[in-house]
Design an enzyme around this catalytic site. Structure first.
Site, PDB file in Angstrom:
ATOM      1  N   TYR A   1      44.948  44.109  39.289  1.00  0.00           N
ATOM      2  CA  TYR A   1      45.558  43.337  38.208  1.00  0.00           C
ATOM      3  C   TYR A   1      45.171  43.903  36.854  1.00  0.00           C
ATOM      4  O   TYR A   1      44.255  44.731  36.736  1.00  0.00           O
ATOM      5  CB  TYR A   1      45.132  41.869  38.296  1.00  0.00           C
ATOM      6  CG  TYR A   1      43.705  41.618  37.834  1.00  0.00           C
ATOM      7  CD1 TYR A   1      43.452  41.083  36.571  1.00  0.00           C
ATOM      8  CD2 TYR A   1      42.605  41.916  38.631  1.00  0.00           C
ATOM      9  CE1 TYR A   1      42.153  40.847  36.131  1.00  0.00           C
ATOM     10  CE2 TYR A   1      41.312  41.692  38.215  1.00  0.00           C
ATOM     11  CZ  TYR A   1      41.082  41.154  36.963  1.00  0.00           C
ATOM     12  OH  TYR A   1      39.797  40.943  36.529  1.00  0.00           O
ATOM     13  N   ARG A  16      45.680  52.145  33.615  1.00  0.00           N
ATOM     14  CA  ARG A  16      44.520  51.781  34.430  1.00  0.00           C
ATOM     15  C   ARG A  16      44.943  51.004  35.667  1.00  0.00           C
ATOM     16  O   ARG A  16      44.335  51.133  36.735  1.00  0.00           O
ATOM     17  CB  ARG A  16      43.516  50.973  33.599  1.00  0.00           C
ATOM     18  CG  ARG A  16      42.210  50.695  34.339  1.00  0.00           C
ATOM     19  CD  ARG A  16      41.187  49.998  33.480  1.00  0.00           C
ATOM     20  NE  ARG A  16      41.641  48.666  33.054  1.00  0.00           N
ATOM     21  CZ  ARG A  16      40.924  47.842  32.293  1.00  0.00           C
ATOM     22  NH1 ARG A  16      39.727  48.225  31.854  1.00  0.00           N
ATOM     23  NH2 ARG A  16      41.398  46.665  31.947  1.00  0.00           N
ATOM     24  N   ARG A  66      48.063  38.880  59.519  1.00  0.00           N
ATOM     25  CA  ARG A  66      46.689  39.106  59.086  1.00  0.00           C
ATOM     26  C   ARG A  66      45.907  40.028  60.028  1.00  0.00           C
ATOM     27  O   ARG A  66      45.457  39.618  61.095  1.00  0.00           O
ATOM     28  CB  ARG A  66      45.948  37.776  58.952  1.00  0.00           C
ATOM     29  CG  ARG A  66      44.575  37.921  58.297  1.00  0.00           C
ATOM     30  CD  ARG A  66      43.817  36.599  58.275  1.00  0.00           C
ATOM     31  NE  ARG A  66      42.577  36.714  57.528  1.00  0.00           N
ATOM     32  CZ  ARG A  66      41.442  37.243  58.009  1.00  0.00           C
ATOM     33  NH1 ARG A  66      41.408  37.706  59.259  1.00  0.00           N
ATOM     34  NH2 ARG A  66      40.364  37.320  57.248  1.00  0.00           N
ATOM     35  N   HIS A  84      42.981  43.447  59.313  1.00  0.00           N
ATOM     36  CA  HIS A  84      42.245  44.061  58.222  1.00  0.00           C
ATOM     37  C   HIS A  84      42.833  45.398  57.772  1.00  0.00           C
ATOM     38  O   HIS A  84      42.895  45.695  56.581  1.00  0.00           O
ATOM     39  CB  HIS A  84      40.766  44.239  58.608  1.00  0.00           C
ATOM     40  CG  HIS A  84      39.981  42.971  58.569  1.00  0.00           C
ATOM     41  ND1 HIS A  84      40.170  41.948  59.456  1.00  0.00           N
ATOM     42  CD2 HIS A  84      38.993  42.569  57.726  1.00  0.00           C
ATOM     43  CE1 HIS A  84      39.339  40.954  59.172  1.00  0.00           C
ATOM     44  NE2 HIS A  84      38.608  41.300  58.133  1.00  0.00           N
ATOM     45  N   LYS A 140      39.807  47.616  39.211  1.00  0.00           N
ATOM     46  CA  LYS A 140      40.087  46.254  38.743  1.00  0.00           C
ATOM     47  C   LYS A 140      40.844  45.518  39.847  1.00  0.00           C
ATOM     48  O   LYS A 140      42.058  45.296  39.770  1.00  0.00           O
ATOM     49  CB  LYS A 140      40.878  46.296  37.436  1.00  0.00           C
ATOM     50  CG  LYS A 140      40.842  44.980  36.656  1.00  0.00           C
ATOM     51  CD  LYS A 140      41.447  45.160  35.269  1.00  0.00           C
ATOM     52  CE  LYS A 140      41.481  43.865  34.479  1.00  0.00           C
ATOM     53  NZ  LYS A 140      40.153  43.383  34.097  1.00  0.00           N
ATOM     54  N   GLU A 172      27.109  45.442  33.152  1.00  0.00           N
ATOM     55  CA  GLU A 172      28.176  44.859  32.335  1.00  0.00           C
ATOM     56  C   GLU A 172      28.163  43.352  32.493  1.00  0.00           C
ATOM     57  O   GLU A 172      27.300  42.793  33.181  1.00  0.00           O
ATOM     58  CB  GLU A 172      29.535  45.421  32.761  1.00  0.00           C
ATOM     59  CG  GLU A 172      29.890  45.146  34.222  1.00  0.00           C
ATOM     60  CD  GLU A 172      31.200  45.772  34.649  1.00  0.00           C
ATOM     61  OE1 GLU A 172      31.983  46.179  33.772  1.00  0.00           O
ATOM     62  OE2 GLU A 172      31.436  45.845  35.868  1.00  0.00           O
ATOM     63  N   LEU A 229      33.521  48.513  35.077  1.00  0.00           N
ATOM     64  CA  LEU A 229      34.925  48.724  34.755  1.00  0.00           C
ATOM     65  C   LEU A 229      34.990  49.319  33.355  1.00  0.00           C
ATOM     66  O   LEU A 229      34.386  48.782  32.422  1.00  0.00           O
ATOM     67  CB  LEU A 229      35.694  47.397  34.780  1.00  0.00           C
ATOM     68  CG  LEU A 229      37.179  47.520  34.482  1.00  0.00           C
ATOM     69  CD1 LEU A 229      37.910  48.189  35.637  1.00  0.00           C
ATOM     70  CD2 LEU A 229      37.785  46.155  34.185  1.00  0.00           C
TER      71      LEU A 229
END
Length: 284
Positions: A32, A51, A99, A101, A146, A178, A202
């Site tokens: 995102y 990014r 579902r 993995h 991210k 961070e 990040l």
């Protein structure tokens, strides 16, 4: 009513249709970005979307749009929602499939969603500063991505919130990395110090803007890990992010930073940052 973007269409919230089998829901399998809006215009949109594609590439996720197409979608969301000061949120998941993995064996189309909302600049925090709490950095080793996997960040932010602090600052093996949703900077003897852009943080877009501003202002910078003990001896401290801009930190774990008020270097950087955005917004 907020207008959203999903699966190539702009739609209202009550018309949204997101599958329960979306891998973003099951695994946080997606990435995102958040792009700031000032005076109805996107700020550093190219850097954010670039990014986003970098993060997607690192998890082997192919975004079904070009960078320019996503920027155009973000602009349309700003316009459709009449956002003057706020932000655009954009998310890409690997898509919906049963579902398991591992990646889906059959072709699955990634799901791109987005919205734009009003959010004022945090003037009170920018001018007066905030308190932070240090927490152990127990996140995985790919903090440069991210991704939607933010549970450790959420827990850290909640711990800070319960201590009446605005942000949590991560400490890994005695070194400051961070914040839970920000980058961290210390100032000692006029030198700005921040963790280098490795896999442990990040590389924030506002972080990059600040480093460029330091260069323009002739402020010395050291990109290196600094220890928890060094943090406690800083003359100034500040955090940066898309939504918090450059926010002074005046208290760490209950102890005042320097004089307990925003420092001169931080203020210079804030003034330089304000010159990057529309004057009418900067004075809000």
């Amino acid at each position: 009513m907020t207008i959203y973007f999903i699966d190539g269409q702009f739609t209202k919230k009550d018309s949204l249709n997101i599958s329960i089998d979306d891998r973003g829901y099951y695994f946080g399998d997606g990435v995102y970005e958040v792009v700031k809006v000032y005076d109805g215009e996107l700020f550093t949109a190219e850097e954010h979307i670039e990014r986003l594609f970098q993060s997607a590439s690192k998890i082997k996720l192919a975004i079904p749009y070009s960078e320019q197409q996503l920027i155009d979608i973000a602009k349309e969301l700003v316009k459709a929602n009449d956002v003057k000061t706020g932000h655009v949120y954009m998310q890409v998941t690997r898509g919906a499939s049963p579902r398991v993995h591992q990646f889906p064996e059959l072709a699955v189309t990634p799901v791109v969603t987005g919205y734009a909302i009003h959010s004022p600049r945090p003037i009170k925090n920018i001018e007066g500063g905030v308190s932070v709490k240090t927490v152990e950095d127990v996140r995985w080793l790919r903090c440069d991505i991210k991704s939607l996997n933010l549970l450790a960040n959420v827990l850290a932010k909640q711990e800070a919130h319960e201590a009446d602090c605005t942000e949590a600052i991560f400490i890994r093996d005695g070194v400051v990395t961070e914040g839970s949703s920000s980058n961290a900077f210390g100032v000692k003897d006029g030198v700005v110090i921040t963790h280098p852009a490795t896999n442990l943080i990040l590389n924030g877009i506002t972080r990059r803007v600040v480093l460029e501003l330091c260069k323009e202002l002739g402020i010395s910078v050291e990109e290196r890990g600094f220890t928890h003990d060094e943090m406690n001896e800083m003359d100034e401290f500040f955090i940066t992010s898309t939504t918090s801009e450059i926010t002074p930190v005046v208290n760490i774990d209950g102890k005042a930073v320097g004089s307990g008020t925003p420092g001169d270097v931080t203020k210079k950087l804030q003034e330089a940052f304000a010159r990057q955005i529309p004057l009418s917004v900067a004075r809000d």
